[in-house]
Design an enzyme around this catalytic site. Sequence first.
Site, PDB file in Angstrom:
ATOM      1  N   ASP A 158     103.870  20.512  96.753  1.00  0.00           N
ATOM      2  CA  ASP A 158     103.566  21.174  95.482  1.00  0.00           C
ATOM      3  C   ASP A 158     104.231  22.542  95.414  1.00  0.00           C
ATOM      4  O   ASP A 158     104.527  23.159  96.435  1.00  0.00           O
ATOM      5  CB  ASP A 158     102.042  21.377  95.340  1.00  0.00           C
ATOM      6  CG  ASP A 158     101.354  20.141  94.798  1.00  0.00           C
ATOM      7  OD1 ASP A 158     102.057  19.228  94.330  1.00  0.00           O
ATOM      8  OD2 ASP A 158     100.117  20.080  94.860  1.00  0.00           O
ATOM      9  N   LYS A 202     109.203  19.308  90.565  1.00  0.00           N
ATOM     10  CA  LYS A 202     110.411  19.046  89.788  1.00  0.00           C
ATOM     11  C   LYS A 202     110.457  17.643  89.198  1.00  0.00           C
ATOM     12  O   LYS A 202     111.481  17.220  88.679  1.00  0.00           O
ATOM     13  CB  LYS A 202     111.640  19.266  90.676  1.00  0.00           C
ATOM     14  CG  LYS A 202     111.828  20.719  91.105  1.00  0.00           C
ATOM     15  CD  LYS A 202     113.093  20.906  91.907  1.00  0.00           C
ATOM     16  CE  LYS A 202     113.281  22.379  92.288  1.00  0.00           C
ATOM     17  NZ  LYS A 202     114.500  22.598  93.092  1.00  0.00           N
TER      18      LYS A 202
END
Length: 405
Positions: A194, A216
């Site tokens: 994360d 992403k």
Amino acid sequence: MHGEQHYLVGLDLAGKRVVVVGGGSVAQRRLPRLVSSGARVELVSPEVTPTVQGVVDSGAVTWHARRYADGDLDGAWYVLACTSDPEVNARITADAEARRVFCVRADVGALGTAVTPASGNHDGLLVGVLASGDHNRSARVRDGVLSALRDGTLADQHDQPAGVALVGGGPGDPDLITVRGRRLLARADVVVADRLGPVWLLDELPPHVEVVDAAKIPYGRAAAQEFINRTLVDNAKAGKFVVRLKGGDPYVFGRGFEELIACAEAGVPVTVVPGVTSAFGVPALAGVPVTHRGVAHEVVVVSGHVAPDDERSLVDWGALARLRGTVVILMGVERAAAFAAALREGRPGDTPVTVVENGSTDAQRIVRSTLDGLAEAVAAHHVRPPAIIVVGPVAGLAGELPEQV
């Protein structure tokens, strides 16, 4: 001990009588490992420290509340002389040697017939170090070996873990990940990380480790979670050990249980490693105890991803407003004004509030305000996520500290 060198050996003490004489700080250090070995530990001492008393009260040790006496070593397999009186320790050592029982003499180790190594555990491995009586050197080397094992510098491929580990990385500072979390991270084949986790630790991973940056993933919230779940399951089924490295604690607004469900439905074993939740750790680093005697008897942690009047909200804001303790709001910067207004329904406007941005990192910022001034303070200081909002009397305690603290 009458020579420079020692013979390092592991003793099977399970069910065997071990006598510890003296209930002070040395016994306090030695008793836990003796108890964990399964030994039948008997303690002889007129007094004990509160910590030793706790071990006795648990039933793990039998305490004879008196001074050492003849016959106390009868039937013993191992003896520790830990009193503060050298003459008593010498007598214990002589009695043990006469019975051919090995004895550790805590005050002058060289005069005993055994010495206790500097020891520690790592994933079922017991590490012991002896340095010919130089206890500080033994401890330093022990610590170095354990540190290297835990961060992966010293390889230990025994019992390679399988499946998925949900690891709480803490609020951001890489030093705040748990020992177990760091150990599993060092053994990962794939890491799904994360944005808010301790990303600095990723630089320490070996080149073969695949890192998937969950921040992403180019999908909406639900689709991204589905992709993460599939990534965990597919890699684990391919025989890779996967670490899901999450910020804070996986089970505190971290969707950890959703990921566990996905793995369980796919038949993938999961190890859960709790982390230091940012809800408590970050305020502590900012000088805010979420509880304090006589100030707050309850703490409520609230997700701020939806506003108080949003139909999706599961929070009873009216009840929170009537409470007198601490409210910690995560993910609440964007809607800070709405949360302040909801809490003002039952709390005074001068209720202290502390906002901590980028907690535990080099970029940490602290903004102190009140409920009435919260919205203006957030805007004036350009507070941006990740930030934590702490509401309640505890948020004002830092102002009472001396300047040097």
